[in-house]
Motif scaffolding. Structure first.
Motif, mmCIF file in Angstrom:
data_model
loop_
_atom_site.group_PDB
_atom_site.id
_atom_site.type_symbol
_atom_site.label_atom_id
_atom_site.label_comp_id
_atom_site.label_asym_id
_atom_site.label_seq_id
_atom_site.Cartn_x
_atom_site.Cartn_y
_atom_site.Cartn_z
ATOM 1 N N LEU A 1 -14.517 -14.661 39.010
ATOM 2 C CA LEU A 1 -13.848 -15.089 37.776
ATOM 3 C C LEU A 1 -13.543 -13.904 36.862
ATOM 4 O O LEU A 1 -12.596 -13.964 36.077
ATOM 5 N N ALA A 2 -14.300 -12.824 36.976
ATOM 6 C CA ALA A 2 -14.046 -11.639 36.152
ATOM 7 C C ALA A 2 -12.706 -10.991 36.486
ATOM 8 O O ALA A 2 -12.139 -10.282 35.660
ATOM 9 N N ALA A 3 -12.178 -11.247 37.675
ATOM 10 C CA ALA A 3 -10.899 -10.660 38.095
ATOM 11 C C ALA A 3 -9.714 -11.541 37.731
ATOM 12 O O ALA A 3 -8.574 -11.192 38.026
ATOM 13 N N LEU A 4 -9.969 -12.663 37.071
ATOM 14 C CA LEU A 4 -8.895 -13.605 36.744
ATOM 15 C C LEU A 4 -8.560 -13.573 35.267
ATOM 16 O O LEU A 4 -9.438 -13.439 34.426
ATOM 17 N N GLY A 5 -7.273 -13.720 34.981
ATOM 18 C CA GLY A 5 -6.803 -13.771 33.602
ATOM 19 C C GLY A 5 -6.506 -15.194 33.187
ATOM 20 O O GLY A 5 -7.208 -16.138 33.543
ATOM 21 N N VAL B 1 -4.095 -12.420 38.055
ATOM 22 C CA VAL B 1 -5.166 -11.583 38.572
ATOM 23 C C VAL B 1 -5.150 -10.294 37.760
ATOM 24 O O VAL B 1 -4.144 -9.590 37.721
ATOM 25 N N THR B 2 -6.265 -9.995 37.092
ATOM 26 C CA THR B 2 -6.322 -8.841 36.189
ATOM 27 C C THR B 2 -7.008 -7.620 36.804
ATOM 28 O O THR B 2 -7.054 -6.575 36.168
ATOM 29 N N TYR C 1 -0.925 -12.801 41.106
ATOM 30 C CA TYR C 1 -1.396 -14.094 40.607
ATOM 31 C C TYR C 1 -1.798 -14.988 41.767
ATOM 32 O O TYR C 1 -1.477 -14.722 42.925
ATOM 33 N N LEU C 2 -2.516 -16.058 41.419
ATOM 34 C CA LEU C 2 -2.876 -17.097 42.376
ATOM 35 C C LEU C 2 -2.041 -18.317 42.057
ATOM 36 O O LEU C 2 -1.926 -18.703 40.891
#
Length: 152
Positions: A80-84, A122-123, A131-132
């Motif tokens: 989740l830390a890699a998601l914006g 995806v950050t 992105y997903l």
């Protein structure tokens, strides 16, 4: 130690009409094998229906889950830390993002029979995925689960 329940879990099951089509595949196999006798016809009905049902079931067995500090989408596990930010897509936007707006580098868990989706940035700078794209019947709940779990 007992594991807590996942804040979000969804199975992208195949639509009901696919099960009817599975039966019709069996009927087709039965008709093809009819000239060989009753037993081959019944085998074709059972075998054709079973093979088509297994194919429909396996295609519709994909799950999306938010568990712990990760998003599990199909076979992908993304921290989740890699998601914006998550963007909820209505039917029209869903169609646009899986056609002319789509990026070939994006991770797409696409099921065309599901009319809505969620697009999550995806950050992670080391990840080439921009992105997903996740087909989901409940994009609001998934976005809320991502927000809640990420902030906790």
């Amino acid at each position: 130690m007992q594991l807590s329940a996942a804040p979000y879990e969804e199975r992208l099951t195949a639509p009901r009409t696919w099960w009817l089509i599975s039966f019709l595949v069996g009927v087709s196999m039965a008709l093809i094998l009819l000239p060989f006798g009753t037993l081959p016809m019944l085998g074709g009905l059972a075998g054709g229906t079973a093979v088509a049902a297994v194919a429909a079931s396996s295609y519709g067995s994909v799950r999306i889950r938010v568990v712990g500090d990760a998003l599990l989408a199909g076979e992908a596990k993304i921290p989740l830390a890699a998601l914006g930010e998550a963007e909820i897509l209505d039917a029209e936007e869903t169609r646009a993002w899986r056609t002319h707006k789509a990026d070939p580098r994006a991770f797409m868990l696409l099921r065309a029979y599901i009319p809505t989706a969620l697009r999550v940035e995806v950050t992670d700078p080391e990840d080439p995925t921009p992105y997903l794209y996740l087909s989901t019947r409940e994009p609001e709940r998934l976005a809320e689960a991502l927000r809640t779990t990420k902030s906790a």
